[in-house]
Design a protein around this motif. Structure first.
Motif, PDB file in Angstrom:
ATOM      1  N   LYS A  75     -88.731  75.239  -1.236  1.00 37.45           N
ATOM      2  CA  LYS A  75     -88.976  73.984  -1.866  1.00 37.45           C
ATOM      3  C   LYS A  75     -88.236  73.678  -3.103  1.00 37.45           C
ATOM      4  CE  LYS A  75     -93.602  73.758   0.012  1.00 37.45           C
ATOM      5  NZ  LYS A  75     -93.249  72.769   1.058  1.00 37.45           N
ATOM      6  N   THR A  76     -87.801  74.849  -3.952  1.00 35.72           N
ATOM      7  CA  THR A  76     -87.123  74.429  -5.107  1.00 35.72           C
ATOM      8  C   THR A  76     -85.375  74.301  -4.834  1.00 35.72           C
ATOM      9  OG1 THR A  76     -86.552  76.846  -5.248  1.00 35.72           O
ATOM     10  CG2 THR A  76     -88.668  76.250  -6.484  1.00 35.72           C
ATOM     11  N   ALA A  77     -85.228  74.375  -3.658  1.00 37.41           N
ATOM     12  CA  ALA A  77     -83.718  73.937  -3.368  1.00 37.41           C
ATOM     13  C   ALA A  77     -83.341  72.869  -3.599  1.00 37.41           C
ATOM     14  CB  ALA A  77     -83.353  74.697  -1.975  1.00 37.41           C
ATOM     15  N   THR A  78     -81.914  72.722  -4.479  1.00 40.63           N
ATOM     16  CA  THR A  78     -81.537  71.340  -4.436  1.00 40.63           C
ATOM     17  C   THR A  78     -80.394  71.291  -2.961  1.00 40.63           C
ATOM     18  OG1 THR A  78     -81.209  71.536  -7.004  1.00 40.63           O
ATOM     19  CG2 THR A  78     -79.921  69.968  -5.822  1.00 40.63           C
ATOM     20  N   ILE A  79     -79.938  72.386  -2.763  1.00 43.12           N
ATOM     21  CA  ILE A  79     -78.900  72.702  -1.635  1.00 43.12           C
ATOM     22  C   ILE A  79     -79.373  74.031  -0.950  1.00 43.12           C
ATOM     23  CG2 ILE A  79     -76.514  72.216  -1.039  1.00 43.12           C
ATOM     24  CD1 ILE A  79     -75.894  71.803  -3.724  1.00 43.12           C
ATOM     25  N   ILE A  80     -79.171  73.783   0.401  1.00 41.38           N
ATOM     26  CA  ILE A  80     -79.352  75.115   1.388  1.00 41.38           C
ATOM     27  C   ILE A  80     -78.066  75.424   2.032  1.00 41.38           C
ATOM     28  CG2 ILE A  80     -80.498  76.427   3.087  1.00 41.38           C
ATOM     29  CD1 ILE A  80     -82.943  74.618   2.371  1.00 41.38           C
ATOM     30  N   PHE A  81     -77.347  76.378   1.600  1.00 45.17           N
ATOM     31  CA  PHE A  81     -76.030  76.770   2.245  1.00 45.17           C
ATOM     32  C   PHE A  81     -76.297  77.689   3.465  1.00 45.17           C
ATOM     33  CE2 PHE A  81     -74.149  75.103  -1.526  1.00 45.17           C
ATOM     34  CZ  PHE A  81     -73.050  74.479  -1.086  1.00 45.17           C
ATOM     35  N   SER A 124     -80.965  65.819   5.178  1.00 47.20           N
ATOM     36  CA  SER A 124     -79.629  65.542   5.084  1.00 47.20           C
ATOM     37  C   SER A 124     -78.578  66.437   5.353  1.00 47.20           C
ATOM     38  CB  SER A 124     -79.330  65.165   3.333  1.00 47.20           C
ATOM     39  OG  SER A 124     -80.138  63.857   3.032  1.00 47.20           O
ATOM     40  N   VAL A 125     -77.633  66.360   6.076  1.00 44.34           N
ATOM     41  CA  VAL A 125     -76.779  67.399   6.605  1.00 44.34           C
ATOM     42  C   VAL A 125     -75.373  67.193   6.082  1.00 44.34           C
ATOM     43  CG1 VAL A 125     -75.974  68.495   8.752  1.00 44.34           C
ATOM     44  CG2 VAL A 125     -78.336  67.702   8.594  1.00 44.34           C
ATOM     45  N   TYR A 126     -74.515  68.323   5.943  1.00 41.96           N
ATOM     46  CA  TYR A 126     -73.444  68.405   5.458  1.00 41.96           C
ATOM     47  C   TYR A 126     -72.819  69.541   6.205  1.00 41.96           C
ATOM     48  CZ  TYR A 126     -74.593  65.619   1.333  1.00 41.96           C
ATOM     49  OH  TYR A 126     -75.100  64.734   0.307  1.00 41.96           O
ATOM     50  N   VAL A 127     -71.362  69.349   6.158  1.00 38.87           N
ATOM     51  CA  VAL A 127     -70.545  70.553   6.734  1.00 38.87           C
ATOM     52  C   VAL A 127     -69.828  70.962   5.631  1.00 38.87           C
ATOM     53  CG1 VAL A 127     -70.700  70.048   9.253  1.00 38.87           C
ATOM     54  CG2 VAL A 127     -68.990  68.902   7.917  1.00 38.87           C
ATOM     55  N   GLY A 128     -69.579  72.401   5.602  1.00 36.26           N
ATOM     56  CA  GLY A 128     -68.493  72.716   4.657  1.00 36.26           C
ATOM     57  C   GLY A 128     -67.518  73.657   5.450  1.00 36.26           C
ATOM     58  N   ILE A 129     -66.329  73.290   5.340  1.00 36.93           N
ATOM     59  CA  ILE A 129     -65.242  73.975   6.016  1.00 36.93           C
ATOM     60  C   ILE A 129     -64.517  74.899   4.953  1.00 36.93           C
ATOM     61  CG2 ILE A 129     -63.355  73.828   7.455  1.00 36.93           C
ATOM     62  CD1 ILE A 129     -65.805  72.361   8.629  1.00 36.93           C
ATOM     63  N   VAL A 130     -64.758  76.156   4.916  1.00 36.83           N
ATOM     64  CA  VAL A 130     -64.326  77.191   4.214  1.00 36.83           C
ATOM     65  C   VAL A 130     -63.064  77.748   4.489  1.00 36.83           C
ATOM     66  CG1 VAL A 130     -65.037  79.493   2.897  1.00 36.83           C
ATOM     67  CG2 VAL A 130     -66.816  77.753   3.559  1.00 36.83           C
ATOM     68  N   GLU A 131     -62.143  77.505   3.672  1.00 38.24           N
ATOM     69  CA  GLU A 131     -60.603  78.032   4.010  1.00 38.24           C
ATOM     70  C   GLU A 131     -60.199  78.997   2.719  1.00 38.24           C
ATOM     71  OE1 GLU A 131     -58.137  74.440   3.831  1.00 38.24           O
ATOM     72  OE2 GLU A 131     -59.141  73.673   5.594  1.00 38.24           O
ATOM     73  N   HIS A 132     -61.200  79.614   1.944  1.00 36.37           N
ATOM     74  CA  HIS A 132     -61.082  80.554   1.093  1.00 36.37           C
ATOM     75  C   HIS A 132     -61.105  82.049   1.720  1.00 36.37           C
ATOM     76  CE1 HIS A 132     -61.529  78.209  -2.822  1.00 36.37           C
ATOM     77  NE2 HIS A 132     -62.278  77.772  -2.108  1.00 36.37           N
ATOM     78  N   GLY A 133     -60.396  82.824   1.324  1.00 39.58           N
ATOM     79  CA  GLY A 133     -60.336  84.256   1.942  1.00 39.58           C
ATOM     80  C   GLY A 133     -61.360  85.039   1.331  1.00 39.58           C
ATOM     81  N   GLY A 157     -78.134  61.481   6.954  1.00 44.25           N
ATOM     82  CA  GLY A 157     -79.314  61.403   5.591  1.00 44.25           C
ATOM     83  C   GLY A 157     -78.694  60.939   4.454  1.00 44.25           C
ATOM     84  N   ASP A 158     -79.604  60.933   3.369  1.00 39.72           N
ATOM     85  CA  ASP A 158     -79.146  60.456   2.200  1.00 39.72           C
ATOM     86  C   ASP A 158     -77.820  61.380   1.636  1.00 39.72           C
ATOM     87  OD1 ASP A 158     -80.908  58.361   2.543  1.00 39.72           O
ATOM     88  OD2 ASP A 158     -82.554  59.760   1.376  1.00 39.72           O
ATOM     89  N   GLU A 159     -77.118  60.752   1.122  1.00 43.68           N
ATOM     90  CA  GLU A 159     -75.936  61.461   0.264  1.00 43.68           C
ATOM     91  C   GLU A 159     -76.383  61.806  -1.155  1.00 43.68           C
ATOM     92  OE1 GLU A 159     -71.107  61.407   0.299  1.00 43.68           O
ATOM     93  OE2 GLU A 159     -72.232  59.699   1.058  1.00 43.68           O
ATOM     94  N   LEU A 160     -76.381  63.312  -1.429  1.00 39.63           N
ATOM     95  CA  LEU A 160     -76.307  63.792  -2.774  1.00 39.63           C
ATOM     96  C   LEU A 160     -75.534  63.243  -3.911  1.00 39.63           C
ATOM     97  CD1 LEU A 160     -77.972  67.196  -2.196  1.00 39.63           C
ATOM     98  CD2 LEU A 160     -79.304  65.081  -3.000  1.00 39.63           C
ATOM     99  N   GLU A 161     -75.798  62.961  -5.028  1.00 39.11           N
ATOM    100  CA  GLU A 161     -74.598  62.912  -6.004  1.00 39.11           C
ATOM    101  C   GLU A 161     -74.711  64.234  -6.933  1.00 39.11           C
ATOM    102  OE1 GLU A 161     -72.077  62.654  -8.157  1.00 39.11           O
ATOM    103  OE2 GLU A 161     -72.406  60.553  -7.072  1.00 39.11           O
ATOM    104  N   LEU A 162     -73.447  65.025  -5.977  1.00 44.66           N
ATOM    105  CA  LEU A 162     -73.347  66.259  -6.568  1.00 44.66           C
ATOM    106  C   LEU A 162     -71.793  66.488  -7.099  1.00 44.66           C
ATOM    107  CD1 LEU A 162     -74.958  68.511  -3.623  1.00 44.66           C
ATOM    108  CD2 LEU A 162     -75.489  68.442  -6.113  1.00 44.66           C
TER     109      LEU A 162
END
Length: 307
Positions: A75-81, A124-133, A157-162
């Motif tokens: 419940k405290t999560a601003t973001i869950i990865f 709210s759903v996001y995708v993160g494409i990680v190109e870091h090794g 969903g709603d877009e966060l201001e991050l």
């Protein structure tokens, strides 16, 4: 340390991608909690934090940690990865659903099998494409082996201001870029994975070593052509150049698929080459090179299990 708007970052998965993101999120001033697969890693992270190795220099970053089996609230999560493998996503989402968590969820998986699961969520759903090794050396130590970008796209969903948090992450060495065409970005990443990952696993080579063999480069080009044709990528003129660039930027990296084969773990071949084959079947497209590497990887997986 300056806290970035009291951003509470929860990262589910204590593998190389999860630990790398955790170290930089902590460095950026966020409150970070890592949800691990086992109790031993959680205890070590609570005790020692994450040790980040970059250019042979180590730095230490505090995080909280909890084993997945003990997870009772987010419940405290601003973001869950979600920094778990593709085949683990459904299990994690089932747990999140039972906990009735409404926090925004970022998917960091290779492949595209999870698109259907994403679109069924009310979060709210996001995708993160990680190109870091990233290379995980222990339960608490991760090395930043290739400096890339995490490309972020808003899906539902709603877009966060991050923006302040993304800017802070970039400023401390973990570059982030917010993309508009998230599906096109996912397709490009899938093509890169479909070209690089199976071949590094089959030939047991680091990413950069693929470019040293003309026969392998020829197969790479065929895999690239088949994937572009199947996924109907809008802007594909520079995709081959991009693949070469990724190989060069991560030349010392072992792909996740090669590491899975070496460790005897299930690979993400079904979410990568398997996804392309299923899309090709829908469109009645022949994909001989993709089919060949898919079967070879599946055979390697079975050999490792039997052996």
């Amino acid at each position: 340390m300056e806290r970035v708007g009291f951003v509470n970052v929860w990262i589910i998965g204590g593998g190389s991608v999860g630990l790398l993101l955790a170290s930089y999120a902590s460095k950026a001033g966020a409150n970070v909690t890592v949800v691990t697969n086992g109790k031993e890693q959680a205890e070590a992270l609570n005790r020692e934090g994450v040790s980040l190795l970059r250019n042979s220099i180590a730095s230490f970053h505090p995080v909280d940690a909890i084993p997945f089996e003990c997870l009772s609230s987010l419940k405290t999560a601003t973001i869950i990865f979600l920094a778990v493998k593709e085949h683990q996503v459904k299990r994690v989402l089932t747990k999140i659903s039972k906990l009735k968590i409404n926090s925004p969820i970022f998917f960091l998986q290779n492949g595209m099998n999870h698109i259907t699961l994403m679109q069924e969520l009310r979060n709210s759903v996001y995708v993160g494409i990680v190109e870091h090794g990233a290379l995980k050396h222990s339960n608490v130590k991760v090395e930043h082996t290739g400096i890339g970008i995490m490309r972020i796209g808003h899906v539902l969903g709603d877009e966060l201001e991050l923006k302040p948090f993304w800017d802070k992450l970039s400023s401390v060495g973990y570059s982030v870029d917010v993309e508009g065409e998230w599906l096109e970005v996912m397709k490009r990443k899938l093509i890169v994975n479909a070209v690089i990952n199976p071949l590094t696993a089959l030939y047991e080579l680091k990413n950069g070593e693929l470019l040293h063999d003309e026969t392998i480069v020829s197969i790479m080009k065929k895999l690239c052509q088949e994937a572009i044709m199947t996924l109907q990528l809008k802007d594909h003129e520079d995709i081959w150049t991009y693949i070469i660039q990724v190989c060069q930027n991560t030349k010392e990296n072992k792909s996740s698929m090669l590491r899975d084969i070496e460790s005897g773990n299930q690979t993400e071949i079904d979410a990568i080459s398997g996804y392309i084959l299923r899309e090709g079947l829908k469109r009645k497209i022949s994909l001989p090179y993709t089919l060949d590497v898919y079967h070879q990887i599946k055979q390697k997986e079975r050999s490792d299990i039997d052996g």
